[in-house]
Design a protein around this motif. Structure first.
Motif, short mmCIF file in Angstrom:
data_model
loop_
_atom_site.label_atom_id
_atom_site.label_comp_id
_atom_site.label_asym_id
_atom_site.label_seq_id
_atom_site.Cartn_x
_atom_site.Cartn_y
_atom_site.Cartn_z
N ALA A 153 0.85 -1.20 0.00
CA ALA A 153 0.00 0.00 0.00
C ALA A 153 0.88 1.24 0.00
O ALA A 153 2.03 1.21 0.44
CB ALA A 153 -0.89 0.01 1.23
N ASN A 154 0.36 2.33 -0.49
CA ASN A 154 0.99 3.63 -0.30
C ASN A 154 0.61 4.07 1.10
O ASN A 154 -0.55 4.33 1.37
CB ASN A 154 0.50 4.63 -1.34
CG ASN A 154 1.05 4.32 -2.71
OD1 ASN A 154 2.25 4.21 -2.87
ND2 ASN A 154 0.18 4.18 -3.69
N LEU A 155 1.58 4.12 1.97
CA LEU A 155 1.34 4.35 3.39
C LEU A 155 1.72 5.77 3.76
O LEU A 155 2.82 6.23 3.46
CB LEU A 155 2.17 3.36 4.21
CG LEU A 155 2.17 3.54 5.71
CD1 LEU A 155 0.78 3.34 6.30
CD2 LEU A 155 3.16 2.57 6.35
N TYR A 156 0.81 6.47 4.42
CA TYR A 156 1.06 7.81 4.95
C TYR A 156 1.04 7.69 6.47
O TYR A 156 0.00 7.45 7.06
CB TYR A 156 -0.01 8.80 4.47
CG TYR A 156 0.06 9.02 2.99
CD1 TYR A 156 0.85 10.03 2.45
CD2 TYR A 156 -0.64 8.20 2.11
CE1 TYR A 156 0.93 10.22 1.09
CE2 TYR A 156 -0.56 8.38 0.74
CZ TYR A 156 0.22 9.40 0.24
OH TYR A 156 0.30 9.58 -1.12
N ARG B 134 9.80 4.50 10.29
CA ARG B 134 9.74 4.32 8.84
C ARG B 134 10.86 3.39 8.38
O ARG B 134 10.64 2.46 7.61
CB ARG B 134 9.85 5.67 8.13
CG ARG B 134 9.80 5.55 6.62
CD ARG B 134 9.92 6.93 5.96
NE ARG B 134 9.85 6.82 4.52
CZ ARG B 134 10.92 6.68 3.73
NH1 ARG B 134 12.14 6.64 4.25
NH2 ARG B 134 10.77 6.57 2.41
N ALA B 135 12.07 3.63 8.87
CA ALA B 135 13.21 2.80 8.49
C ALA B 135 12.99 1.35 8.93
O ALA B 135 13.27 0.41 8.17
CB ALA B 135 14.49 3.35 9.10
N GLU B 136 12.48 1.15 10.14
CA GLU B 136 12.22 -0.21 10.64
C GLU B 136 11.14 -0.90 9.81
O GLU B 136 11.26 -2.08 9.48
CB GLU B 136 11.78 -0.15 12.11
CG GLU B 136 12.89 0.25 13.05
CD GLU B 136 12.40 0.52 14.47
OE1 GLU B 136 11.18 0.39 14.74
OE2 GLU B 136 13.24 0.87 15.32
N ALA C 190 9.60 4.63 -1.52
CA ALA C 190 8.68 5.64 -2.06
C ALA C 190 7.24 5.42 -1.61
O ALA C 190 6.43 6.34 -1.66
CB ALA C 190 8.75 5.65 -3.58
N ASN C 191 6.91 4.22 -1.15
CA ASN C 191 5.54 3.91 -0.74
C ASN C 191 5.26 4.24 0.72
O ASN C 191 4.12 4.17 1.15
CB ASN C 191 5.23 2.43 -0.98
CG ASN C 191 5.06 2.10 -2.44
OD1 ASN C 191 5.19 2.94 -3.30
ND2 ASN C 191 4.78 0.84 -2.72
N VAL C 192 6.29 4.56 1.49
CA VAL C 192 6.12 4.82 2.92
C VAL C 192 6.50 6.28 3.18
O VAL C 192 7.67 6.65 3.12
CB VAL C 192 6.97 3.86 3.78
CG1 VAL C 192 6.72 4.11 5.26
CG2 VAL C 192 6.67 2.41 3.43
N LYS C 193 5.49 7.10 3.45
CA LYS C 193 5.70 8.53 3.60
C LYS C 193 5.32 8.99 5.01
O LYS C 193 4.46 8.40 5.63
CB LYS C 193 4.85 9.30 2.58
CG LYS C 193 5.19 8.93 1.14
CD LYS C 193 4.07 9.32 0.22
CE LYS C 193 4.24 8.77 -1.17
NZ LYS C 193 3.97 7.33 -1.28
#
Length: 71
Positions: A26-29, A42-44, A54-57
């Motif tokens: 999923a594109n995650l916000y 985010r890194a974990e 690019a999908n984890v913002k």
């Protein structure tokens, strides 16, 4: 799963939901209050799920603060 926004995505249940969404591509916000904690989470999440970076913002916001929430 197209996209998901997740408040509190840097710890607890919110982080587990973020991992699940990222694993499903999923594109995650990630809505978080602390930039440092958000970046670490985010890194974990990317490392554990092999999600595309690019999908984890990250979106910095305090949803408990009405001035930062729009309807």
């Amino acid at each position: 799963m197209d996209w998901i926004d997740d408040a509190g995505a840097n710890s607890g249940i919110g982080k587990e939901l973020a991992k699940y969404a990222a694993a499903k591509n999923a594109n995650l916000y990630m809505l978080c209050r602390s930039k440092d904690r958000a970046e670490k989470a985010r890194a974990e999440i990317i490392e554990e799920t092999k999600a595309k970076e690019a999908n984890v913002k990250i979106l910095l916001a305090d949803v408990g603060e009405l001035s930062q929430v729009r309807s």
